[in-house]
Write a protein that holds these residues in place. Structure first.
Motif, PDB file in Angstrom:
ATOM      1  N   SER A   1     -25.001 -23.337 -13.016  1.00 22.97           N
ATOM      2  CA  SER A   1     -26.285 -23.450 -12.340  1.00 22.97           C
ATOM      3  C   SER A   1     -26.850 -22.652 -13.678  1.00 22.97           C
ATOM      4  O   SER A   1     -26.590 -21.587 -14.040  1.00 22.97           O
TER       5      SER A   1
ATOM      6  N   ASP B   1     -24.947 -25.096 -18.715  1.00 23.62           N
ATOM      7  CA  ASP B   1     -25.692 -25.725 -18.059  1.00 23.62           C
ATOM      8  C   ASP B   1     -26.393 -26.621 -18.272  1.00 23.62           C
ATOM      9  O   ASP B   1     -26.842 -26.754 -19.728  1.00 23.62           O
TER      10      ASP B   1
ATOM     11  N   SER C   1     -27.497 -29.196 -16.683  1.00 18.11           N
ATOM     12  CA  SER C   1     -28.376 -30.142 -15.803  1.00 18.11           C
ATOM     13  C   SER C   1     -29.426 -30.898 -16.314  1.00 18.11           C
ATOM     14  O   SER C   1     -30.029 -31.416 -15.595  1.00 18.11           O
ATOM     15  N   ARG C   2     -30.147 -30.190 -17.360  1.00 10.82           N
ATOM     16  CA  ARG C   2     -31.473 -30.771 -18.596  1.00 10.82           C
ATOM     17  C   ARG C   2     -30.893 -32.332 -19.071  1.00 10.82           C
ATOM     18  O   ARG C   2     -31.732 -32.655 -19.563  1.00 10.82           O
TER      19      ARG C   2
ATOM     20  N   ALA D   1     -30.044 -32.526 -12.704  1.00 13.88           N
ATOM     21  CA  ALA D   1     -30.313 -31.525 -11.552  1.00 13.88           C
ATOM     22  C   ALA D   1     -29.416 -31.143 -10.666  1.00 13.88           C
ATOM     23  O   ALA D   1     -28.431 -30.826  -9.894  1.00 13.88           O
ATOM     24  N   GLU D   2     -29.088 -32.678  -9.466  1.00 14.01           N
ATOM     25  CA  GLU D   2     -28.481 -32.246  -8.648  1.00 14.01           C
ATOM     26  C   GLU D   2     -26.808 -33.064  -8.834  1.00 14.01           C
ATOM     27  O   GLU D   2     -25.883 -33.222  -8.449  1.00 14.01           O
TER      28      GLU D   2
ATOM     29  N   GLN E   1     -20.866 -33.079 -14.512  1.00 14.21           N
ATOM     30  CA  GLN E   1     -21.399 -32.055 -15.926  1.00 14.21           C
ATOM     31  C   GLN E   1     -20.457 -32.658 -17.369  1.00 14.21           C
ATOM     32  O   GLN E   1     -20.545 -32.572 -17.972  1.00 14.21           O
TER      33      GLN E   1
END
Length: 298
Positions: free
Chosen positions: A130, A172, A174-175, A181-182, A188
């Motif tokens: 994150s 990161d 997550s976008r 995001a989870e 990822q």
């Protein structure tokens, strides 16, 4: 000091179900230790061993570990697999550990239901990819599309590693809609498309964060988070170089630098607190985190 070993994960064909539990009243006695979950007991013909560290991905599996005193496979018919003269099964154990003799004497044994060859030696917890920075005013946005490419992303990481006080860098993702995001770190990493315009580059340094950010924005126009670290990558690798060649009585299962967290993760079969105290005195509190596979009962 201690010797650092390479931690490998492995599995093999699952053992058959069955077996029974054995226990004695002393299972909860003072000084008793337990495996945190089902682990493999393996016997290649030279006596049963408790696989607390690496397990080779072969059939039959291979491992090293403390000898299991008094183990009798006849008590576990149906709870183990046998191939090429090797027997192995998944069990949870409680008993006493003798570090000097490198043996484990079980007082309570229960067949496990996880299947395969299982090791208790993997490091607990997941890597954190994150972003520690709060979103900038207006939210996360690309500042310069021309410098937000896969090539410029490679250049920003190359530049980061040359910064004074460099500690760590990661992305990161997550976008990215297919990640979310989870998503776990594994999910990822499974996303293969680079998507630099949706990726936040993270860098940590010891020292001048503003100067580091300025240097990185010269080559990277995408989203960027630069934060302060407690220890440089070089500091952690220096500690690792001292730990690696040493040998001792603590039976190290895994040692690895965790640059994002700024520490060395050191996993041993069992530490009563003395090794952690030794690491704190030698390198400073929080530099080396010692965790034991075998845990006290209760």
């Amino acid at each position: 000091m201690v010797a650092a070993g390479l931690m490998l994960a492995g599995c093999a064909s699952p053992p058959a179900s069955g077996g029974h539990s054995t226990s004695v009243p002393s299972a909860a006695a003072e000084g008793m230790l337990r495996t945190p979950r089902a682990v493999t007991v393996l016997d290649a013909g030279d006596g049963a061993k408790l696989c607390l560290g690496a397990i080779a991905t072969s059939l039959p599996p291979q491992c090293g570990g403390p000898g299991v005193i008094g183990w009798d496979w006849a008590e576990w018919s149906g709870a183990y697999t046998e191939a090429a003269g090797v027997r192995w099964g998944s069990f949870t154990l409680t008993g006493s550990y003798d570090a000097d003799a490198f043996t484990f004497r079980p007082a309570d044994v229960r067949p496990g239901n996880e299947g395969g060859a299982t090791s208790a030696g993997s490091w607990s917890g997941e890597a954190d990819f994150s972003t520690p920075c709060d979103p900038p005013e207006g939210g996360w946005q690309v500042r310069d599309a021309a410098r937000t490419t896969a090539e410029s992303m490679q250049r920003v990481f190359e530049r980061a590693m040359t910064l004074p006080g460099y500690a760590a860098s990661w992305v990161d993702r997550s976008r990215i809609p297919s990640v979310g995001a989870e998503a776990t770190p594994e999910q990822q990493l499974a996303e293969t498309a680079p998507h630099p315009e949706l990726t936040i580059v993270n860098v940590t340094v010891v020292g001048d964060v503003t100067a580091a950010e300025t240097a990185l924005t010269e080559v990277w126009g995408g989203m960027l988070c630069v934060t302060a670290a407690e220890r440089t990558e070089a500091d952690l690798l220096s500690v690792m170089s001292e730990l690696m060649p040493q040998s001792g009585s603590h039976q190290v299962l895994m040692a690895a630098p965790n640059t994002r967290a700024g520490r060395i993760d050191l996993q041993v079969i069992h530490d009563d607190g003395a090794l952690q105290q030794e690491m704190d005195q030698a390198y400073g509190v929080g530099t080396v985190i010692v965790r034991s596979v075998l845990q006290p009962v209760g």
